[in-house]
Design a protein around this motif. Structure first.
Motif, PDB file in Angstrom:
ATOM      1  N   LEU A   1       0.929  -1.185   0.071  1.00 21.88           N
ATOM      2  CA  LEU A   1      -0.153  -0.101  -0.036  1.00 21.88           C
ATOM      3  C   LEU A   1       0.874   1.292   0.165  1.00 21.88           C
ATOM      4  O   LEU A   1       0.441   2.128  -0.704  1.00 21.88           O
ATOM      5  CB  LEU A   1      -0.912  -0.081   1.159  1.00 21.88           C
ATOM      6  N   SER A   2       1.851   1.159   0.805  1.00 22.95           N
ATOM      7  CA  SER A   2       2.621   2.443   0.799  1.00 22.95           C
ATOM      8  C   SER A   2       3.383   2.704  -0.644  1.00 22.95           C
ATOM      9  O   SER A   2       3.792   3.663  -0.787  1.00 22.95           O
ATOM     10  CB  SER A   2       3.867   2.244   2.029  1.00 22.95           C
ATOM     11  N   ASP A   3       3.986   1.542  -1.174  1.00 21.12           N
ATOM     12  CA  ASP A   3       4.711   1.823  -2.401  1.00 21.12           C
ATOM     13  C   ASP A   3       3.781   2.235  -3.496  1.00 21.12           C
ATOM     14  O   ASP A   3       4.029   2.806  -4.508  1.00 21.12           O
ATOM     15  CB  ASP A   3       5.095   0.333  -2.776  1.00 21.12           C
ATOM     16  N   ASN A   4       2.324   1.948  -3.359  1.00 15.23           N
ATOM     17  CA  ASN A   4       1.316   2.426  -4.294  1.00 15.23           C
ATOM     18  C   ASN A   4       0.887   3.834  -3.825  1.00 15.23           C
ATOM     19  O   ASN A   4      -0.278   4.173  -4.259  1.00 15.23           O
ATOM     20  CB  ASN A   4      -0.026   1.477  -4.271  1.00 15.23           C
ATOM     21  N   LEU A   5       1.479   4.516  -2.797  1.00 14.15           N
ATOM     22  CA  LEU A   5       0.965   5.780  -2.492  1.00 14.15           C
ATOM     23  C   LEU A   5      -0.385   5.791  -2.007  1.00 14.15           C
ATOM     24  O   LEU A   5      -1.213   6.523  -2.137  1.00 14.15           O
ATOM     25  CB  LEU A   5       0.779   7.020  -3.756  1.00 14.15           C
ATOM     26  N   ASN A   6      -0.770   4.756  -1.111  1.00  9.84           N
ATOM     27  CA  ASN A   6      -1.972   4.529  -0.360  1.00  9.84           C
ATOM     28  C   ASN A   6      -3.042   4.551  -1.334  1.00  9.84           C
ATOM     29  O   ASN A   6      -4.052   5.015  -0.920  1.00  9.84           O
ATOM     30  CB  ASN A   6      -2.154   5.818   0.555  1.00  9.84           C
ATOM     31  N   VAL A   7      -2.891   4.086  -2.607  1.00  8.85           N
ATOM     32  CA  VAL A   7      -4.002   3.963  -3.383  1.00  8.85           C
ATOM     33  C   VAL A   7      -4.225   2.340  -3.574  1.00  8.85           C
ATOM     34  O   VAL A   7      -3.343   1.421  -3.605  1.00  8.85           O
ATOM     35  CB  VAL A   7      -3.655   4.144  -4.919  1.00  8.85           C
ATOM     36  N   CYS A   8      -5.396   1.646  -3.292  1.00  9.32           N
ATOM     37  CA  CYS A   8      -5.769   0.243  -3.399  1.00  9.32           C
ATOM     38  C   CYS A   8      -5.480  -0.427  -4.743  1.00  9.32           C
ATOM     39  O   CYS A   8      -5.822   0.287  -5.645  1.00  9.32           O
ATOM     40  CB  CYS A   8      -7.259   0.216  -3.183  1.00  9.32           C
ATOM     41  N   THR A   9      -4.713  -1.325  -4.695  1.00  7.74           N
ATOM     42  CA  THR A   9      -4.324  -2.087  -5.773  1.00  7.74           C
ATOM     43  C   THR A   9      -5.509  -2.807  -6.518  1.00  7.74           C
ATOM     44  O   THR A   9      -5.412  -3.107  -7.785  1.00  7.74           O
ATOM     45  CB  THR A   9      -3.117  -3.033  -5.581  1.00  7.74           C
ATOM     46  N   GLY A  10      -6.499  -3.019  -5.764  1.00  9.57           N
ATOM     47  CA  GLY A  10      -7.735  -3.643  -6.426  1.00  9.57           C
ATOM     48  C   GLY A  10      -8.734  -2.864  -7.000  1.00  9.57           C
ATOM     49  O   GLY A  10      -9.161  -2.938  -8.271  1.00  9.57           O
ATOM     50  N   CYS A  11      -9.280  -1.641  -6.246  1.00  9.62           N
ATOM     51  CA  CYS A  11     -10.233  -0.907  -6.960  1.00  9.62           C
ATOM     52  C   CYS A  11      -9.562   0.675  -7.220  1.00  9.62           C
ATOM     53  O   CYS A  11     -10.526   1.420  -7.666  1.00  9.62           O
ATOM     54  CB  CYS A  11     -11.419  -0.729  -6.117  1.00  9.62           C
ATOM     55  N   ASP A  12      -8.268   0.914  -7.296  1.00  6.20           N
ATOM     56  CA  ASP A  12      -7.791   2.215  -7.282  1.00  6.20           C
ATOM     57  C   ASP A  12      -8.532   3.388  -6.313  1.00  6.20           C
ATOM     58  O   ASP A  12      -8.325   4.698  -6.734  1.00  6.20           O
ATOM     59  CB  ASP A  12      -8.082   2.771  -8.634  1.00  6.20           C
ATOM     60  N   HIS A  13      -9.009   2.833  -5.121  1.00  5.03           N
ATOM     61  CA  HIS A  13      -9.427   3.715  -4.109  1.00  5.03           C
ATOM     62  C   HIS A  13      -8.317   4.597  -3.530  1.00  5.03           C
ATOM     63  O   HIS A  13      -7.372   3.997  -3.251  1.00  5.03           O
ATOM     64  CB  HIS A  13     -10.370   3.340  -3.171  1.00  5.03           C
TER      65      HIS A  13
END
Length: 314
Positions: free
Chosen positions: A41-53
């Motif tokens: 989650l941190s590597d993705n800038l706190n963006v959900c990898t499932g739904c892009d929330h």
């Protein structure tokens, strides 16, 4: 004591005993319910990898991702009177402040910094929704004024990331006074001819939306962010009508002319660089450009040999 006591029993206990797992290793997406590992989650800038929330992101984490190499310098903000109204509800206001400071590791709900994004120097301010709902108090007003003054002093654009539940009730009318104060700060930038870009994140509501959050030269928002003065539930109860799908969300406001762009968090840096360099009359940023070599590092041309010099002299 024998080998059964010394070895077998501890081994069996280790296999069947409950292992304690830290509570902060996993986060649940509030939109789709996916369990996300904290590093992912941190590597993705706190963006959900499932739904892009887009989940809340602290100002410090945002700045580390925004500024080149994660390097920035904090701008000092004047500290106001800690508890001007001696406010108390279920807890004293100073106690709530201490709990928020301990939980977030930050002094207040806004962080101001200066640095470079793709060689474009800016001043940036960001609100922390995890700090008492990002509520706007006297410190937040002082922070925006400090950011505007630094931008005018250095002749730099100002980028502000808003995330707030509105004014801070514990400071009463003093909190509401930050609306005109911050409006004057934005006017300072406009009179100096400096760009003011606002990035609205989820949620941006109340007096923040009624002041500095909607005064940008360019208004950008993250996807599906709630942006409003009064929330949809309050409006539905007042007018007794069902609101349209996605009412007061980023995409709805973009379609109705309230926003200029809706940009994904991972694309935000490139978007800001493009807009800021356009507004300040700079050429487009060059990816991977290197600094100019120092004068002493430049290699001089090899000296001509004696035979070549004689040929030139005839």
């Amino acid at each position: 004591m024998n080998w059964i006591t010394n070895y077998v029993r501890p081994r069996i206990n280790s296999l069947f005993s409950r292992r304690e797992v830290p509570e902060n290793l996993w986060s649940k997406c509030p939109e789709c319910g996916t369990m996300l590992f904290h590093r992912e989650l941190s590597d993705n800038l706190n963006v959900c990898t499932g739904c892009d929330h887009h989940m809340p992101l602290t100002p410090r984490a945002r700045f580390e991702a925004l500024f080149d190499g994660g390097v920035f310098s904090e701008v000092q903000v004047p500290v106001p009177v800690p508890d001007p109204l001696h406010f108390r509800d279920q807890k004293k206001y100073p106690d709530r402040m201490k709990a928020a400071q301990k939980g977030t590791g930050e002094f207040e709900a806004m962080l101001v910094a200066e640095g470079e994004i793709d060689r474009t120097r800016i001043v940036a301010a960001a609100q922390d929704f995890t700090f008492m709902g990002g509520s706007m108090g006297m410190y937040v007003g002082n922070a925006i004024i400090a950011a505007a003054e630094r931008a005018v002093e250095r002749q730099l654009p100002l980028v502000l990331f808003s995330a707030a539940g509105g004014a801070r009730m514990q400071e009463g009318i003093l909190s509401l006074m930050q609306m005109p104060r911050t409006t004057v700060a934005v006017q300072m930038l406009k009179e100096a001819g400096l760009p003011y870009v606002v990035v609205l994140t989820h949620p941006t509501t109340g007096g923040v939306t009624a002041s500095y959050a909607m005064l940008g030269d360019v208004q950008i928002a993250e996807p599906n962010a709630l942006i409003c003065f009064a929330g949809p539930r309050v409006i539905e109860q007042t007018i007794r009508e069902t609101l349209p799908e996605g009412f007061q969300r980023s995409e709805y406001l973009l379609d109705h002319g309230m926003l200029d762009r809706v940009t994904h968090r991972k694309d935000m840096k490139d978007e800001l660089v493009t807009i800021l360099r356009m507004l300040t009359g700079q050429p487009p940023a060059v990816k991977g450009d290197l600094p100019a070599p120092e004068p002493e590092a430049e290699t001089s041309a090899p000296e001509a040999s004696e035979e070549e010099a004689a040929d030139k002299n005839g």
